[in-house]
Design a protein around this motif. Structure first.
Motif, PDB file in Angstrom:
ATOM      1  N   GLU A  68       0.821  -1.206   0.000  1.00 41.56           N
ATOM      2  CA  GLU A  68       0.000   0.000   0.000  1.00 41.56           C
ATOM      3  C   GLU A  68       0.859   1.262   0.000  1.00 41.56           C
ATOM      4  O   GLU A  68       0.527   2.251  -0.667  1.00 41.56           O
ATOM      5  N   LYS A  69       1.973   1.225   0.713  1.00 43.69           N
ATOM      6  CA  LYS A  69       2.855   2.391   0.802  1.00 43.69           C
ATOM      7  C   LYS A  69       3.764   2.550  -0.414  1.00 43.69           C
ATOM      8  O   LYS A  69       4.393   3.598  -0.589  1.00 43.69           O
ATOM      9  N   GLY A  70       3.891   1.502  -1.205  1.00 45.12           N
ATOM     10  CA  GLY A  70       4.832   1.513  -2.329  1.00 45.12           C
ATOM     11  C   GLY A  70       4.650   2.726  -3.232  1.00 45.12           C
ATOM     12  O   GLY A  70       3.551   3.000  -3.707  1.00 45.12           O
ATOM     13  N   LYS A  71       5.744   3.445  -3.474  1.00 47.91           N
ATOM     14  CA  LYS A  71       5.686   4.654  -4.296  1.00 47.91           C
ATOM     15  C   LYS A  71       5.841   4.359  -5.781  1.00 47.91           C
ATOM     16  O   LYS A  71       5.592   5.217  -6.623  1.00 47.91           O
ATOM     17  N   SER A  72       6.269   3.156  -6.088  1.00 46.61           N
ATOM     18  CA  SER A  72       6.420   2.770  -7.487  1.00 46.61           C
ATOM     19  C   SER A  72       5.818   1.385  -7.697  1.00 46.61           C
ATOM     20  O   SER A  72       5.702   0.594  -6.754  1.00 46.61           O
ATOM     21  N   GLU A  73       5.470   1.100  -8.937  1.00 51.32           N
ATOM     22  CA  GLU A  73       4.911  -0.206  -9.243  1.00 51.32           C
ATOM     23  C   GLU A  73       5.932  -1.307  -9.019  1.00 51.32           C
ATOM     24  O   GLU A  73       5.587  -2.419  -8.610  1.00 51.32           O
ATOM     25  N   LYS A  74       7.198  -0.995  -9.238  1.00 51.56           N
ATOM     26  CA  LYS A  74       8.264  -1.963  -9.026  1.00 51.56           C
ATOM     27  C   LYS A  74       8.338  -2.367  -7.559  1.00 51.56           C
ATOM     28  O   LYS A  74       8.476  -3.547  -7.232  1.00 51.56           O
ATOM     29  N   SER A  75       8.224  -1.387  -6.665  1.00 52.51           N
ATOM     30  CA  SER A  75       8.255  -1.660  -5.225  1.00 52.51           C
ATOM     31  C   SER A  75       7.040  -2.476  -4.800  1.00 52.51           C
ATOM     32  O   SER A  75       7.154  -3.435  -4.029  1.00 52.51           O
ATOM     33  N   LYS A  77       5.239  -4.485  -6.626  1.00 57.45           N
ATOM     34  CA  LYS A  77       5.373  -5.844  -7.158  1.00 57.45           C
ATOM     35  C   LYS A  77       6.360  -6.670  -6.345  1.00 57.45           C
ATOM     36  O   LYS A  77       6.156  -7.873  -6.139  1.00 57.45           O
ATOM     37  N   PHE A  78       7.441  -6.021  -5.903  1.00 55.07           N
ATOM     38  CA  PHE A  78       8.431  -6.738  -5.106  1.00 55.07           C
ATOM     39  C   PHE A  78       7.801  -7.314  -3.852  1.00 55.07           C
ATOM     40  O   PHE A  78       7.954  -8.504  -3.566  1.00 55.07           O
ATOM     41  N   TRP A  79       7.089  -6.508  -3.078  1.00 51.99           N
ATOM     42  CA  TRP A  79       6.493  -6.972  -1.829  1.00 51.99           C
ATOM     43  C   TRP A  79       5.354  -7.960  -2.092  1.00 51.99           C
ATOM     44  O   TRP A  79       5.154  -8.914  -1.335  1.00 51.99           O
ATOM     45  N   PHE A  80       4.629  -7.725  -3.175  1.00 52.68           N
ATOM     46  CA  PHE A  80       3.544  -8.628  -3.546  1.00 52.68           C
ATOM     47  C   PHE A  80       4.088 -10.024  -3.833  1.00 52.68           C
ATOM     48  O   PHE A  80       3.611 -11.023  -3.266  1.00 52.68           O
ATOM     49  N   TRP A  81       5.072 -10.139  -4.699  1.00 49.25           N
ATOM     50  CA  TRP A  81       5.622 -11.431  -5.061  1.00 49.25           C
ATOM     51  C   TRP A  81       6.409 -12.062  -3.920  1.00 49.25           C
ATOM     52  O   TRP A  81       6.470 -13.292  -3.824  1.00 49.25           O
ATOM     53  N   LEU A  82       6.973 -11.242  -3.051  1.00 49.07           N
ATOM     54  CA  LEU A  82       7.650 -11.799  -1.874  1.00 49.07           C
ATOM     55  C   LEU A  82       6.653 -12.566  -1.021  1.00 49.07           C
ATOM     56  O   LEU A  82       6.912 -13.704  -0.600  1.00 49.07           O
ATOM     57  N   SER A  83       5.505 -11.961  -0.769  1.00 49.62           N
ATOM     58  CA  SER A  83       4.469 -12.625   0.027  1.00 49.62           C
ATOM     59  C   SER A  83       3.950 -13.877  -0.665  1.00 49.62           C
ATOM     60  O   SER A  83       3.827 -14.934  -0.036  1.00 49.62           O
TER      61      SER A  83
END
Length: 477
Positions: A68-75, A77-83
């Motif tokens: 939710e806090k991610g300022k970029s789509e890359k960020s 996606k990183f946390w999304f795929w990590l989970s």
């Protein structure tokens, strides 16, 4: 700790008393008590896996906030795929690693290459498939901006670990349960009364129907090579009612217990054996899982919007994956595949949503057609259940083949503690009760509710005394 155990009969009243009379001042104290109770409930199986539950909870809580806090789509996606990868990684290691390792070794052996797979000596954490899917749906919904991240760790922890649904569902959604745990609950006598009725009816399904059917289903499936056609047919029917009484009974108890605490859970069963086709059956059976795969797998794959080829592909994917979700055995995969084959004619004829209305019978030819459709759907379901229950695909095929080739339909006595005649009568009465109450959540309320409640309690005590089959089937998934 099973719902049908003496330990739970002691545990539940204690938690109920503390919840409404000691920790009832704020929603925070209510939630904190339920989390402690849930962790204790879970640790009764194996306290070591409690750390896995806590880690999974913290992972999705933290990654949800970061997405939710991610300022970029890359960020994001990183946390999304990590989970996603960590959750599925744990599920894969504990539930599927040995299956894939052994299957790969067998494949190499069939090609003439000797292989000695390294297998893990681990116990499958109870409920891991359920609480993993709770977390996955939460993270996915945040990523696609359907919901906001939950910043209160206690509230989120309760959503994941709430003990009535922790080990066998229903698979809850954050959109449904989280808003309820974020407000203080007030005691509602009528809701609590409904909860008690639903708990009692769930115990009837489990102790009286499922456990009794299990006695004969186990005896027949374990000795199917010596059984005649009629006994094998009975075995499939017994297992059909065993798994229905077992799993829907658990769901009823979970929903009833939640009502005692002022919380509403998703309905998981809606009289599935009265379905008129397989599509309707899957709208009524394990509803929370079917809708989960629909929303988080089928629709993202394209659903039914693409061409015919895509529709067929997506249908087979969702049924096969659903089968594989149930366990690390090819029998579950084949079970899912068979249901996809059943569903295919409905998809091709665009009739998979024909039976959306309530079932009503009158004295006319149309009602006869409805009954025949119900019986035919039940027959198809029983054939598929043989693969679900059998130890291997070979056993399942041999079981079904023997029904066709044996052709001996005489009654075959089984040396067990109960007689088949009595069991068949009991199943018949159960079906009549279910039919009469098919438009209700549970059948003990209404007219003469106290009499029905008393009869249900007597039946539970009578059958529970002799039952030696305690475990719920879906605990292994």
């Amino acid at each position: 700790m099973f719902f049908n155990s003496l330990a739970f009969a002691i545990f539940l009243p204690i938690v109920f008393f503390l919840y409404w009379f000691v920790f009832n001042k704020t929603k925070s104290t209510q939630n904190a008590l339920l989390i402690v109770a849930s962790y204790y409930f879970y640790s009764c199986w194996d306290w070591r896996f409690l750390f896995l539950l806590v880690f999974s909870t913290f992972l999705d809580y933290y990654t949800g906030i970061q997405i939710e806090k991610g300022k970029s789509e890359k960020s994001r996606k990183f946390w999304f795929w990590l989970s996603i990868l960590v959750n599925l990684g744990f599920l894969g290691i504990f539930k599927y690693y040995n299956f894939f390792a052994a299957s790969f070794a067998e494949l190499l052996s069939s090609a003439g290459v000797k292989a000695s797979p390294i297998l893990l000596e681990v116990i499958l954490p109870v409920g891991i498939s359920f609480y993993t899917f709770h977390g996955l749906s939460y993270v996915i919904d945040i990523y696609y901006k359907r919901i906001k991240a939950e910043y209160n760790f206690v509230d989120y922890s309760l959503f994941v670990s709430y003990f009535p649904l922790l080990v066998a569902g229903p698979i809850e959604r954050a959109t449904h349960l989280l808003p309820q745990v974020k407000v203080k609950r007030e005691f509602n006598f009528q809701l609590a009364k409904e909860g008690v009725y639903q708990i009692i009816w769930g115990l009837v399904k489990k102790v009286v129907i499922a456990d009794t059917c299990a006695t004969y289903a186990n005896a027949i499936f374990d000795n199917y090579t010596g059984m005649n056609s009629f006994s094998l047919i009975l075995g499939a029917v017994y297992f059909a009612f065993q798994i229905y009484g077992d799993f829907s009974g658990y769901s009823d108890i979970a929903l009833g217990v939640s009502k005692l605490f002022g919380l509403d859970l998703l309905r998981n069963f809606n009289y599935p054996y009265f379905s008129r086709d397989i599509a309707e059956f899957w709208r009524r059976w394990h509803i929370s899982l079917s809708s989960w795969f629909r929303d988080y797998l089928y629709i993202p794959l394209g659903g039914s919007k693409g061409g015919l080829g895509m529709k067929i592909r997506n249908t087979f994917i969702i049924f096969v994956v659903s089968g594989f979700w149930h366990g690390a055995n090819w029998t579950y995969v084949v079970w899912g595949f068979i249901n996809a084959v059943y569903f295919l004619p409905l998809l091709l004829s665009n009739s998979n949503r024909n039976n959306m209305d309530a079932i009503e019978l009158k004295f006319n030819f149309d009602s006869v057609k409805v009954l025949m459709s119900i019986l035919y759907t039940f027959l198809l379901t029983c054939v598929a259940w043989v693969f679900f229950r059998a130890r291997s695909i070979t056993d399942a095929v041999s079981y079904l083949k023997r029904i066709v080739t044996n052709r001996d339909f005489s009654f075959q006595y089984l040396d067990n503690e109960r007689y088949s005649y009595e069991l068949l009568v009991m199943i018949g009465l159960f079906v009549l009760v279910e039919w009469n109450n098919r438009n209700k959540i549970e059948p003990l309320s209404g007219k003469r509710s106290m009499l029905k409640l008393a009869l249900a309690i007597v039946a539970i005590l009578a059958f529970g005394t002799y039952s030696d089959y305690k475990e719920f089937i879906y605990f292994q998934f």
